[in-house]
Design an enzyme around this catalytic site. Structure first.
Site, PDB file in Angstrom:
ATOM      1  N   ASP A 273       0.823  -1.210   0.000  1.00 24.10           N
ATOM      2  CA  ASP A 273       0.000   0.000   0.000  1.00 24.10           C
ATOM      3  C   ASP A 273       0.856   1.259   0.000  1.00 24.10           C
ATOM      4  O   ASP A 273       1.979   1.283   0.514  1.00 24.10           O
ATOM      5  CB  ASP A 273      -0.878   0.047   1.259  1.00 24.10           C
ATOM      6  CG  ASP A 273      -2.126  -0.792   1.138  1.00 24.10           C
ATOM      7  OD1 ASP A 273      -2.214  -1.613   0.198  1.00 24.10           O
ATOM      8  OD2 ASP A 273      -3.022  -0.637   1.992  1.00 24.10           O
TER       9      ASP A 273
ATOM     10  N   HIS B  16       3.783  -2.090   3.354  1.00 23.66           N
ATOM     11  CA  HIS B  16       3.924  -0.763   2.762  1.00 23.66           C
ATOM     12  C   HIS B  16       5.347  -0.604   2.252  1.00 23.66           C
ATOM     13  O   HIS B  16       6.290  -0.739   3.036  1.00 23.66           O
ATOM     14  CB  HIS B  16       3.633   0.327   3.797  1.00 23.66           C
ATOM     15  CG  HIS B  16       2.282   0.251   4.427  1.00 23.66           C
ATOM     16  ND1 HIS B  16       1.977  -0.651   5.417  1.00 23.66           N
ATOM     17  CD2 HIS B  16       1.147   0.969   4.190  1.00 23.66           C
ATOM     18  CE1 HIS B  16       0.704  -0.489   5.785  1.00 23.66           C
ATOM     19  NE2 HIS B  16       0.181   0.488   5.059  1.00 23.66           N
TER      20      HIS B  16
END
Length: 275
Positions: free
Chosen positions: A83, A228
């Site tokens: 993400d 991430h």
């Protein structure tokens, strides 16, 4: 997903808020969810019914079982997702994924990410990874009105299409927060909503060994891993995560492959079963 600098006072407060929000979000909300197993089962049943009407057993678009790279009903699959990128470390991550022959799904932010690293976005697509939408500026969609939700998602759709020639078909709402309005707008824009079952909380630590262990401990068949590629400890943890999960018999797939022969339907929320 969560964007702040670890170690700052603001970051520490945000970690606590994010963790609480995550527990609330994943603990249950009013939006129905479909598991990867359910998506595959529904499509498999449809294929079976079609097979009784046709000796071929597959359609003329090549979307039968033979068109899939792997069959996650038979193989121990898991999806690796990232993400809030791309960022400065994403090219190194792509090198690792290429070396390890692992496909991933990237939920990209528009502002200061897609618009800052267009060549990295193109590389993600060109190397066979799934390019997905994580909104334009990471605003919490359930706090917005319908027009604002549409703006957050549509701007990233347009930006990605301009670079890759294709609009995303998947999105991940910031903090996993969704509701009926978000679902309706997602459906309008052709976006399925994808949540997760594994989180290393890499927004709260730079300890790559801890990130690795958290992922390994939570990984189960048909899981979706949330990481991430914008945090310092994450990309260094990826090689050992991949090696250990492969050693444990997992096959890495993109989110669409995890659902196949099912297809992610716009507006629908997909999430693995939680223990």
């Amino acid at each position: 997903m969560f964007r702040f600098r670890p170690g700052s006072r603001r970051g520490t407060a945000a970690v606590a808020l994010a963790a609480a929000s995550l527990m609330l979000t994943l603990g249950g909300c009013g939006v129905d969810r479909v598991t990867p197993q359910d998506a595959r089962g529904k499509a498999g049943k449809a294929e079976g019914e079609a097979g009784t009407q046709s000796e071929a057993g597959t359609d003329d678009k090549g979307t039968g079982a033979g068109a899939r790279r792997v069959d996650c009903a038979e193989v121990k699959c898991i999806a690796l997702t990232f993400d809030a990128g791309p960022g400065k470390d994403t090219p190194r991550l792509l090198d690792i994924l290429k070396e390890k022959r692992v496909p991933a799904t990237f939920f990209l932010l528009g502002k200061k990410h897609v618009d800052r690293y267009p060549q990295v976005v193109k590389r993600i697509a060109d190397e066979g990874h799934e390019v997905a939408n994580h909104t334009w500026s990471h605003r919490i969609l359930t706090d917005l009105d319908e027009a604002e939700v549409r703006e957050e998602l549509a701007r990233t759709q347009t930006a990605v299409e301009k670079i890759t020639g294709r609009k995303p078909t998947l999105m991940r709402p910031p903090q996993g927060r969704t509701d009926d309005t978000v679902s309706e707008v997602s459906k309008e824009l052709g976006l399925a909503q994808i949540l997760w079952s594994v989180t290393a909380k890499d927004y709260s630590t730079t300890d790559s060994a801890l990130i690795r262990q958290r992922v390994i401990d939570q990984s189960r068949r048909d899981g979706i891993i949330l990481l991430h590629d914008i945090y310092d400890g994450t990309v260094p943890a990826v090689p050992s995560i991949i090696d250990e999960l492969k050693h444990r018999g997992f096959t890495f797939v993109t989110v669409p492959e995890l659902l196949a022969p099912g297809k992610a339907e716009p507006g629908v929320v997909y999430a693995p079963e939680s223990e």
